[in-house]
Each structure stands twice: as structure tokens, then as C-alpha cells.
Design an enzyme around this catalytic site. Structure first.
Site, PDB file in Angstrom:
ATOM      1  N   GLU A 234       1.692  -1.230  -0.102  1.00 29.87           N
ATOM      2  CA  GLU A 234      -0.240  -0.058  -0.026  1.00 29.87           C
ATOM      3  C   GLU A 234       1.207   1.234   0.105  1.00 29.87           C
ATOM      4  O   GLU A 234       0.748   2.147  -0.434  1.00 29.87           O
ATOM      5  CB  GLU A 234      -0.837   0.263   1.258  1.00 29.87           C
TER       6      GLU A 234
ATOM      7  N   THR B 173      -4.999   8.166  -4.925  1.00 27.04           N
ATOM      8  CA  THR B 173      -5.745   8.362  -3.790  1.00 27.04           C
ATOM      9  C   THR B 173      -4.761   9.174  -2.952  1.00 27.04           C
ATOM     10  O   THR B 173      -4.741   9.263  -2.197  1.00 27.04           O
ATOM     11  CB  THR B 173      -4.739   6.109  -2.806  1.00 27.04           C
TER      12      THR B 173
HETATM   13  N1  HSE Z   1      -8.710   5.155   3.834  1.00 25.69           N
HETATM   14  C1  HSE Z   1      -7.790   5.202   1.844  1.00 25.69           C
HETATM   15  C2  HSE Z   1      -8.410   6.631   2.079  1.00 25.69           C
HETATM   16  C3  HSE Z   1      -8.662   3.809   1.129  1.00 25.69           C
HETATM   17  O1  HSE Z   1      -9.272   6.794   1.831  1.00 25.69           O
HETATM   18  O2  HSE Z   1      -7.344   7.096   1.395  1.00 25.69           O
HETATM   19  C4  HSE Z   1      -8.115   4.326   0.107  1.00 25.69           C
HETATM   20  O3  HSE Z   1      -8.082   3.057  -0.288  1.00 25.69           O
END
Ligand code: HSE
Length: 320
Positions: free
Chosen positions: A132, A185
Site C-alpha cells: 500500500e 489515492t
Molecule cells: N482509507 C484510504 C483512503 C483508502 O481513503 O485514502 C484508500 O483506498
């Protein structure tokens, strides 16, 4: 410690992170779509990545999410071993339904099986979070944990070690729409405010507690009331055309509620029964056809087991 010399195939599920109010702390696994990965141990120490899909992802292990997770895991193995991974992605990168987490989680679950299941589930989450980090710059676990544990998971903490709480949940149907736009993201995190007014924090932790309690008590009304995000959604929703129409139309169609899946652009809605989930899908069709934007929809359920090892008979068996 026993090693398995036979190659194996892992099915790695898509996931929905945040679940509206639980930014970085709640997530669930989807029954569909899934990535498929084949892993085998090799005599050549290190990691070799082969992508058998159309997405052109980097194959240099340190720049590949599965590769980075595997490199981290191999650092925790005293023996000199190598692993080759063939990845066939169905979960489109950048879709907001945990594409990178599926690669990282599937890889560590597969390697753990080849190594004789020597790591615990929190350790698998720890290693997969390195993937990640390659994808988004942050080691968050709200896609990784449900991809590994299955079901709905609360990530109480990730430091000093992952503290993952699997949550029992009542039957839920999930409708997902993936409008074909790109939201990275890393960008969707950069635009968030770093400070939260106390009154918003109070409302948000009321909702997180309410959602967890609603899931555990199988109280659909409490689940529905708690699907509210006053912190992240107001900032991110402007990146997603059709957001408000899908959200409002889905509630009118009978959905319990929903919002942005992870960092988007996918949106998800939860329903108590399949007929409602299909009606919600029609709301999504109507919204994106009106906007003239290409999209994909899924009507699915929650995957209760997470990554699965595919056995030779082509049936599947839970590995964990
Ligand atoms: N919690 C993370 C975000 C998940 O919202 O940035 C990304 O898939």
C-alpha cells in the site's frame, strides 16, 4: 519448517475501505471482483513479478505493490528463498475498490502458504501494508485487513503492530459503481484537511461507534443512521461526478446508505436485500448514462473469508 514446492493460485478480493465514516479504520471484502495470482518458490533468491493483464503495472519488485509486500516478507524469513508471482488483475488499478490491496494481500497470503503458514494474520497485514505504501505513499490497512481476514474489519491501530478486529455483520448486499475517471489515492489524501473541528470529530466518532454497534447487533436502522461522513466525504465528493445523485437516489430506492469506496472514484451502497441492491444499480445506470460517462457496476455481497487458495479441483478452499 516445511516449504511447498508446488505452485498455488490465490483469489484476492476487491474491498471497500472507510465504509463512509471510518476513514482508514473500517473496511470490508467483496465477493466480486477478484484478482488471480499464481505463486511458486524458486531457487533464485528474491522476487520476480509477471503481470498477465492489460494494465502495464511496473514489474520491478520494489515498485510493484505485490513485489514490495513480498520483499518485506522475505526479510522476515531466515532462509534464502525466492518467489515468482504471475498476476492477472481483474480489479482495475485506481478504481477505489482495493486493487493494490488485492495484489499485496494475495501475494503475502500465497507466500505464507508456500512457506508452511508461519506468519500470523496481523503479520500478513503488516507485510502487505508495504505494498500500500508503494501505491499511495501511506501504510493504511483498511483494504488490506478485510482482503486478508474477509468480512468487515475494524483497524483499531496499525502501529506499533496491526490490531485488527473482525466484526460480525448481518447479511448485506453491496452495489458498486465505478465511473471511468481516475482519482489517485495519493491526490485524494493530499486534499484532506489535516485538522478537524471538535464538533465534527464528535459527530464522526458517534457514527463510527454506531456503525460498529449496528453491525454487531444486526441493527439495520442503526447501520443506516451511522453511514454519514462529515469529515472526508465533503472534501472528496467534489472529485466524483454524479456523487450526490447516486447517494440521494439510492436512499430513495431503499439503500441503507453508502458513499465513496476508499478514495474513489467508485461509489458503494449497502442494501438489506438483493432487490433493493438491483434498484440501486438502476439509479447508478441512470445517473451515469445521463452524464454520458462510461462506468461499470457490480451487485455483490460481502466476502466472508478474504483471500482464498484455489485447489486443484478448481473449487476453492479457505486458507486461513
Ligand atoms: N482509507 C484510504 C483512503 C483508502 O481513503 O485514502 C484508500 O483506498
Amino acid at each position: 519448517m516445511t516449504f511447498s514446492s508446488a505452485p498455488l493460485t490465490v483469489l484476492a478480493p476487491a474491498t471497500v475501505a472507510n465504509v463512509v465514516c471510518g476513514f482508514d479504520v473500517l473496511g470490508f471484502a467483496l465477493a466480486e471482483p477478484n484478482d488471480t495470482m499464481q505463486l511458486r518458490l524458486t531457487d533464485q533468491p528474491g522476487v520476480a513479478i509477471i503481470h498477465e493483464d492489460e494494465f502495464g503495472l511496473p514489474t520491478e519488485p520494489s515498485r510493484n505493490v505485490a513485489g514490495a509486500a513480498l520483499l518485506a516478507m522475505l526479510r522476515g524469513v531466515p532462509e534464502e528463498v525466492g518467489v515468482e508471482v504471475r498476476i492477472r488483475k481483474t480489479i482495475r488499478p485506481g478504481s477505489g475498490i482495493g486493487s493494490s490491496a488485492a495484489s499485496a494481500a494475495g501475494a503475502v497470503v500465497g507466500l505464507n502458504q508456500l512457506l508452511g503458514q508461519r506468519f500470523t494474520l496481523p503479520e500478513l497485514v503488516h507485510y502487505a501494508m508495504y505494498g500500500e505504501e508503494v501505491a499511495s505513499g501511506v501504510r493504511h490497512a483498511d483494504n488490506i485487513a478485510p482482503a486478508i481476514y474477509g468480512g468487515v474489519t475494524l483497524i483499531r491501530a496499525t502501529v506499533p503492530a496491526p490490531d485488527i478486529v473482525p466484526l460480525d455483520a448481518p447479511p448485506l448486499f453491496v452495489t458498486v459503481v465505478h465511473p471511468q475517471i481516475e482519482v489517485k489515492t495519493s491526490d485524494a489524501r493530499r486534499i484532506l484537511k489535516q485538522e478537524v473541528p471538535l464538533r465534527d470529530a464528535i459527530r464522526q466518532w458517534g457514527n463510527v461507534g454506531g456503525l460498529v454497534a449496528g453491525l454487531l447487533q444486526h441493527d439495520y436502522s442503526l447501520i443506516s443512521r451511522s453511514l454519514e461522513d462529515v469529515i472526508v466525504e465533503p472534501v472528496r465528493s467534489i472529485l466524483i461526478p454524479g456523487f450526490q445523485d447516486v447517494k440521494d437516489g439510492s436512499r430513495i430506492a431503499g439503500a441503507l446508505g453508502g458513499g465513496i469506496s476508499g478514495s474513489g472514484p467508485s461509489l458503494f451502497m449497502l442494501s438489506q436485500d438483493e432487490a433493493t441492491a438491483r434498484a440501486v444499480e438502476n439509479v447508478m445506470h441512470a445517473t451515469y448514462q445521463r452524464l454520458g460517462l462510461a462506468y461499470h457496476t457490480y451487485v455483490t455481497t460481502i466476502n466472508p473469508v478474504g483471500c482464498q487458495i484455489l485447489v486443484e479441483s478448481a473449487s476453492t478452499a479457505p486458507v486461513l
